[in-house]
Design a protein around this motif. Structure first.
Motif, PDB file in Angstrom:
ATOM      1  N   ILE A  23       0.867   4.433  21.467  1.00 44.21           N
ATOM      2  CA  ILE A  23       0.130   4.891  20.287  1.00 44.21           C
ATOM      3  C   ILE A  23       0.358   6.385  20.060  1.00 44.21           C
ATOM      4  CG2 ILE A  23      -2.177   5.228  19.305  1.00 44.21           C
ATOM      5  CD1 ILE A  23      -2.969   2.548  20.595  1.00 44.21           C
ATOM      6  N   PRO A  24       0.299   7.232  21.114  1.00 49.11           N
ATOM      7  CA  PRO A  24       0.585   8.656  20.868  1.00 49.11           C
ATOM      8  C   PRO A  24       1.977   8.898  20.278  1.00 49.11           C
ATOM      9  CG  PRO A  24      -0.510   8.414  22.981  1.00 49.11           C
ATOM     10  CD  PRO A  24      -0.190   7.027  22.479  1.00 49.11           C
ATOM     11  N   GLU A  25       2.970   8.132  20.716  1.00 48.62           N
ATOM     12  CA  GLU A  25       4.314   8.284  20.155  1.00 48.62           C
ATOM     13  C   GLU A  25       4.330   7.913  18.674  1.00 48.62           C
ATOM     14  OE1 GLU A  25       8.336   5.797  20.334  1.00 48.62           O
ATOM     15  OE2 GLU A  25       7.844   6.693  22.281  1.00 48.62           O
ATOM     16  N   ALA A  26       3.650   6.833  18.309  1.00 54.34           N
ATOM     17  CA  ALA A  26       3.585   6.427  16.902  1.00 54.34           C
ATOM     18  C   ALA A  26       2.872   7.491  16.071  1.00 54.34           C
ATOM     19  CB  ALA A  26       2.871   5.085  16.776  1.00 54.34           C
ATOM     20  N   LEU A  27       1.767   8.020  16.583  1.00 53.70           N
ATOM     21  CA  LEU A  27       1.033   9.055  15.854  1.00 53.70           C
ATOM     22  C   LEU A  27       1.868  10.328  15.729  1.00 53.70           C
ATOM     23  CD1 LEU A  27      -2.570   8.577  17.306  1.00 53.70           C
ATOM     24  CD2 LEU A  27      -1.666   7.777  15.105  1.00 53.70           C
ATOM     25  N   HIS A  72       5.112  10.464  15.508  1.00 57.14           N
ATOM     26  CA  HIS A  72       6.094  10.189  14.446  1.00 57.14           C
ATOM     27  C   HIS A  72       5.458  10.388  13.071  1.00 57.14           C
ATOM     28  CE1 HIS A  72       9.079   8.246  11.943  1.00 57.14           C
ATOM     29  NE2 HIS A  72       8.133   7.434  11.510  1.00 57.14           N
ATOM     30  N   PHE A  73       4.261   9.842  12.868  1.00 58.76           N
ATOM     31  CA  PHE A  73       3.591   9.985  11.574  1.00 58.76           C
ATOM     32  C   PHE A  73       3.263  11.450  11.289  1.00 58.76           C
ATOM     33  CE2 PHE A  73       2.037   5.469  12.474  1.00 58.76           C
ATOM     34  CZ  PHE A  73       3.112   4.905  11.804  1.00 58.76           C
ATOM     35  N   SER A  74       2.908  12.201  12.326  1.00 62.35           N
ATOM     36  CA  SER A  74       2.626  13.630  12.176  1.00 62.35           C
ATOM     37  C   SER A  74       3.877  14.385  11.743  1.00 62.35           C
ATOM     38  CB  SER A  74       2.105  14.192  13.500  1.00 62.35           C
ATOM     39  OG  SER A  74       1.924  15.583  13.412  1.00 62.35           O
ATOM     40  N   GLU A  75       5.014  14.071  12.347  1.00 60.68           N
ATOM     41  CA  GLU A  75       6.272  14.731  11.981  1.00 60.68           C
ATOM     42  C   GLU A  75       6.674  14.398  10.551  1.00 60.68           C
ATOM     43  OE1 GLU A  75       8.899  13.389  15.060  1.00 60.68           O
ATOM     44  OE2 GLU A  75       7.989  14.719  16.558  1.00 60.68           O
ATOM     45  N   VAL A  76       6.485  13.165  10.145  1.00 55.27           N
ATOM     46  CA  VAL A  76       6.805  12.766   8.774  1.00 55.27           C
ATOM     47  C   VAL A  76       5.916  13.526   7.788  1.00 55.27           C
ATOM     48  CG1 VAL A  76       6.695  10.842   7.124  1.00 55.27           C
ATOM     49  CG2 VAL A  76       7.729  10.506   9.379  1.00 55.27           C
ATOM     50  N   ALA A  77       4.620  13.618   8.077  1.00 59.35           N
ATOM     51  CA  ALA A  77       3.693  14.341   7.196  1.00 59.35           C
ATOM     52  C   ALA A  77       4.054  15.822   7.132  1.00 59.35           C
ATOM     53  CB  ALA A  77       2.260  14.166   7.680  1.00 59.35           C
ATOM     54  N   PHE A  78       4.417  16.413   8.272  1.00 59.67           N
ATOM     55  CA  PHE A  78       4.815  17.815   8.306  1.00 59.67           C
ATOM     56  C   PHE A  78       6.052  18.044   7.445  1.00 59.67           C
ATOM     57  CE2 PHE A  78       7.441  21.201  10.113  1.00 59.67           C
ATOM     58  CZ  PHE A  78       6.576  22.279   9.954  1.00 59.67           C
ATOM     59  N   ALA A  95       0.824  -1.217   0.000  1.00 58.64           N
ATOM     60  CA  ALA A  95       0.000   0.000   0.000  1.00 58.64           C
ATOM     61  C   ALA A  95       0.857   1.266   0.000  1.00 58.64           C
ATOM     62  CB  ALA A  95      -0.932   0.001   1.209  1.00 58.64           C
ATOM     63  N   GLY A  96       2.166   1.116   0.224  1.00 55.81           N
ATOM     64  CA  GLY A  96       3.058   2.263   0.240  1.00 55.81           C
ATOM     65  C   GLY A  96       2.906   3.133   1.473  1.00 55.81           C
ATOM     66  N   VAL A  97       2.641   2.489   2.624  1.00 53.96           N
ATOM     67  CA  VAL A  97       2.460   3.248   3.867  1.00 53.96           C
ATOM     68  C   VAL A  97       3.434   2.773   4.937  1.00 53.96           C
ATOM     69  CG1 VAL A  97       0.027   3.730   3.414  1.00 53.96           C
ATOM     70  CG2 VAL A  97       0.631   1.717   4.732  1.00 53.96           C
ATOM     71  N   GLU A  98       3.715   3.665   5.880  1.00 46.91           N
ATOM     72  CA  GLU A  98       4.537   3.311   7.026  1.00 46.91           C
ATOM     73  C   GLU A  98       3.681   2.592   8.056  1.00 46.91           C
ATOM     74  OE1 GLU A  98       7.651   5.951   8.787  1.00 46.91           O
ATOM     75  OE2 GLU A  98       6.488   7.441   7.660  1.00 46.91           O
ATOM     76  N   TRP A  99       4.337   1.854   8.937  1.00 46.16           N
ATOM     77  CA  TRP A  99       3.613   1.241  10.041  1.00 46.16           C
ATOM     78  C   TRP A  99       4.480   1.262  11.280  1.00 46.16           C
ATOM     79  CZ3 TRP A  99       4.269  -3.724  12.483  1.00 46.16           C
ATOM     80  CH2 TRP A  99       5.323  -4.486  11.987  1.00 46.16           C
TER      81      TRP A  99
END
Length: 151
Positions: free
Chosen positions: A126-130, A132-138, A95-99
């Motif tokens: 879970i907050p730490e994982a989210l 990380h994903f937020s920083e990557v998107a930013f 799917a081309g997504v991080e996990w």
């Protein structure tokens, strides 16, 4: 050794629109957040339910949305559970997504030792994982204007 999936009302309180799924001794809760799809497992992960859990995980992986596997409620994780991680890794790659994987320390340590890739994407929560994903998107959004400027 066919595992069945059914909605379990006895092990946890009813959640409107988000029932838990019983996979032969492990309960699965899914949640779709803005940054990621989250699949939480409680109970035991073993050879009897790994196929059911893998199938549920494949359904939760959505293109363009990161995926979090929360094992913090897992009481035991058999070596056959590595197949679950492999299935998630493959589905996310397709799917081309991080996990990211959330697990309490004894299970996280065991996974690092037994998994083929000791660099599992493990987060403390879970907050730490989210986050990380937020920083990557930013970072992607920050770089996008630079990539679209013509020389």
């Amino acid at each position: 050794m066919g595992t069945t999936t059914h909605v379990s009302a006895s092990k946890s309180p009813f959640r409107y629109g988000n029932p838990s799924i019983d996979c032969a001794g492990a309960e699965v809760h899914t949640l779709c957040r803005q940054l990621a799809s989250i699949m939480s497992i409680t109970g035991d992960v073993d050879g009897f339910n790994v196929d059911c859990l893998s199938e549920r995980a494949r359904h939760c992986v959505i293109p363009e949305k990161a995926f979090v596997l929360d094992l913090s409620g897992v009481t035991s994780f058999a070596s056959q559970g590595i197949a679950l991680l492999d299935a998630i890794d493959q589905a996310c790659s397709d799917a081309g997504v991080e996990w990211s994987l959330v697990a309490h320390e004894p299970i996280a340590d065991a996974l690092r030792v037994h998994a083929e890739d000791p660099r599992l994407p493990i987060a403390e929560s879970i907050p730490e994982a989210l986050q990380h994903f937020s920083e990557v998107a930013f970072e992607r959004r920050r770089l996008l204007p630079l990539l679209t400027k013509s020389a």
